[in-house]
Design a protein around this motif. Structure first.
Motif, short mmCIF file in Angstrom:
data_model
loop_
_atom_site.label_atom_id
_atom_site.label_comp_id
_atom_site.label_asym_id
_atom_site.label_seq_id
_atom_site.Cartn_x
_atom_site.Cartn_y
_atom_site.Cartn_z
N MET A 10 1.67 6.59 -6.93
CA MET A 10 0.57 7.48 -7.34
C MET A 10 0.94 8.94 -7.13
SD MET A 10 -1.61 5.50 -8.69
CE MET A 10 -3.02 6.56 -8.91
N ALA A 11 1.65 9.25 -6.05
CA ALA A 11 2.08 10.63 -5.79
C ALA A 11 3.13 11.07 -6.80
CB ALA A 11 2.63 10.74 -4.37
N TRP A 12 3.93 10.13 -7.31
CA TRP A 12 4.99 10.43 -8.26
C TRP A 12 4.44 10.69 -9.67
CZ3 TRP A 12 6.69 7.39 -12.47
CH2 TRP A 12 7.88 7.81 -13.04
N LEU A 13 3.33 10.03 -10.01
CA LEU A 13 2.76 10.16 -11.36
C LEU A 13 2.22 11.56 -11.60
CD1 LEU A 13 0.88 6.76 -11.58
CD2 LEU A 13 2.97 7.39 -12.80
N PRO A 14 2.27 12.01 -12.85
CA PRO A 14 1.71 13.34 -13.15
C PRO A 14 0.18 13.34 -13.04
CG PRO A 14 2.37 12.23 -15.17
CD PRO A 14 2.81 11.35 -14.03
N ASP A 15 -0.36 14.49 -12.76
CA ASP A 15 -1.81 14.66 -12.71
C ASP A 15 -2.34 14.58 -14.14
OD1 ASP A 15 -4.44 15.45 -12.49
OD2 ASP A 15 -4.00 17.33 -11.44
N PRO A 16 -3.20 13.60 -14.45
CA PRO A 16 -3.70 13.45 -15.82
C PRO A 16 -4.35 14.72 -16.37
CG PRO A 16 -4.44 11.62 -14.45
CD PRO A 16 -3.77 12.60 -13.55
N LYS A 17 -4.95 15.52 -15.49
CA LYS A 17 -5.61 16.75 -15.94
C LYS A 17 -4.60 17.78 -16.44
CE LYS A 17 -9.19 15.93 -12.57
NZ LYS A 17 -9.16 15.93 -11.13
N GLN A 18 -3.34 17.61 -16.05
CA GLN A 18 -2.30 18.56 -16.44
C GLN A 18 -1.55 18.12 -17.70
OE1 GLN A 18 -2.03 21.45 -14.76
NE2 GLN A 18 -3.75 20.70 -13.55
N LEU A 19 -1.89 16.96 -18.24
CA LEU A 19 -1.20 16.43 -19.42
C LEU A 19 -1.89 16.88 -20.71
CD1 LEU A 19 -0.59 12.77 -18.24
CD2 LEU A 19 1.09 14.62 -18.33
N SER A 20 -1.10 17.23 -21.69
CA SER A 20 -1.65 17.58 -23.01
C SER A 20 -2.12 16.29 -23.69
CB SER A 20 -0.57 18.24 -23.86
OG SER A 20 0.40 17.27 -24.26
N PRO A 21 -2.96 16.41 -24.71
CA PRO A 21 -3.39 15.21 -25.45
C PRO A 21 -2.21 14.42 -26.01
CG PRO A 21 -4.84 17.03 -25.96
CD PRO A 21 -3.72 17.60 -25.13
N ASP A 22 -1.17 15.12 -26.48
CA ASP A 22 -0.01 14.41 -27.02
C ASP A 22 0.74 13.66 -25.91
OD1 ASP A 22 1.63 13.76 -29.34
OD2 ASP A 22 3.19 14.90 -28.28
N ASN A 78 0.83 -1.21 0.00
CA ASN A 78 0.00 0.00 0.00
C ASN A 78 0.86 1.26 0.00
OD1 ASN A 78 -2.32 -1.56 0.01
ND2 ASN A 78 -2.63 -1.38 2.21
N HIS A 79 1.94 1.24 0.76
CA HIS A 79 2.84 2.39 0.81
C HIS A 79 3.51 2.61 -0.55
CE1 HIS A 79 5.40 5.40 2.60
NE2 HIS A 79 6.48 4.77 2.16
N ALA A 80 3.94 1.51 -1.19
CA ALA A 80 4.57 1.62 -2.51
C ALA A 80 3.58 2.16 -3.54
CB ALA A 80 5.12 0.27 -2.95
N ILE A 81 2.34 1.72 -3.47
CA ILE A 81 1.30 2.22 -4.39
C ILE A 81 1.07 3.70 -4.16
CG2 ILE A 81 -1.17 2.12 -4.95
CD1 ILE A 81 -0.97 -0.95 -4.44
#
Length: 134
Positions: free
Chosen positions: A31-43, A24-27
């Motif tokens: 998740m905290a390391w991944l970018p926020d999908p709302k901040q990603l461009s379509p490309d 659970n800690h690793a997950i």
């Protein structure tokens, strides 16, 4: 957890709880390391799906087979074999390809080259793991 419950808890239960907490800690960390999908461009979104497809479509079953050959316990082999049956029976690589097609994210040469070195390193790790077990 109080002292009484710690003393009455079976070692395997305590170990299982500890492992689950570690997972659970690793997950949470991932998740905290991944970018926020709302901040990603379509490309950027397309690129993530394309690279994911380039890595997993042709390799997951290979990696699971390597794990099956290298693993030492019958219980683990049974779990992996069940997973392999599902992968092949349900044609998960085909499903992933159809998802990538629908998302307009079929891997390009650039996508494949961006993951080439890391993918090669994982493949070599699988080979090394097998050689050390056989």
């Amino acid at each position: 957890m109080n002292t009484v419950s710690l003393l009455t808890e079976t070692p395997s239960h305590a170990l299982g709880t500890s492992i689950q907490e570690d997972i659970n800690h690793a997950i949470d960390d991932l998740m905290a390391w991944l970018p926020d999908p709302k901040q990603l461009s379509p490309d950027q979104q397309r690129g993530i799906i394309a690279r994911y497809t380039a890595v997993l479509e042709g390799n997951f079953i290979y990696w699971m087979t390597g794990a099956y050959l290298a693993i030492g316990t019958d219980e683990a082999r049974s779990i992996i074999l069940e997973n392999l049956h599902e992968e092949v029976r349900d044609s998960h690589p085909r499903m992933l390809r159809e998802f990538a097609l629908a998302a307009h994210a079929i891997p390009t040469d650039s996508d494949v080259m961006s993951i080439h070195r890391d993918l090669t390193n994982v493949r070599l790790f699988v080979v090394d793991s097998l050689e050390s077990e056989l």
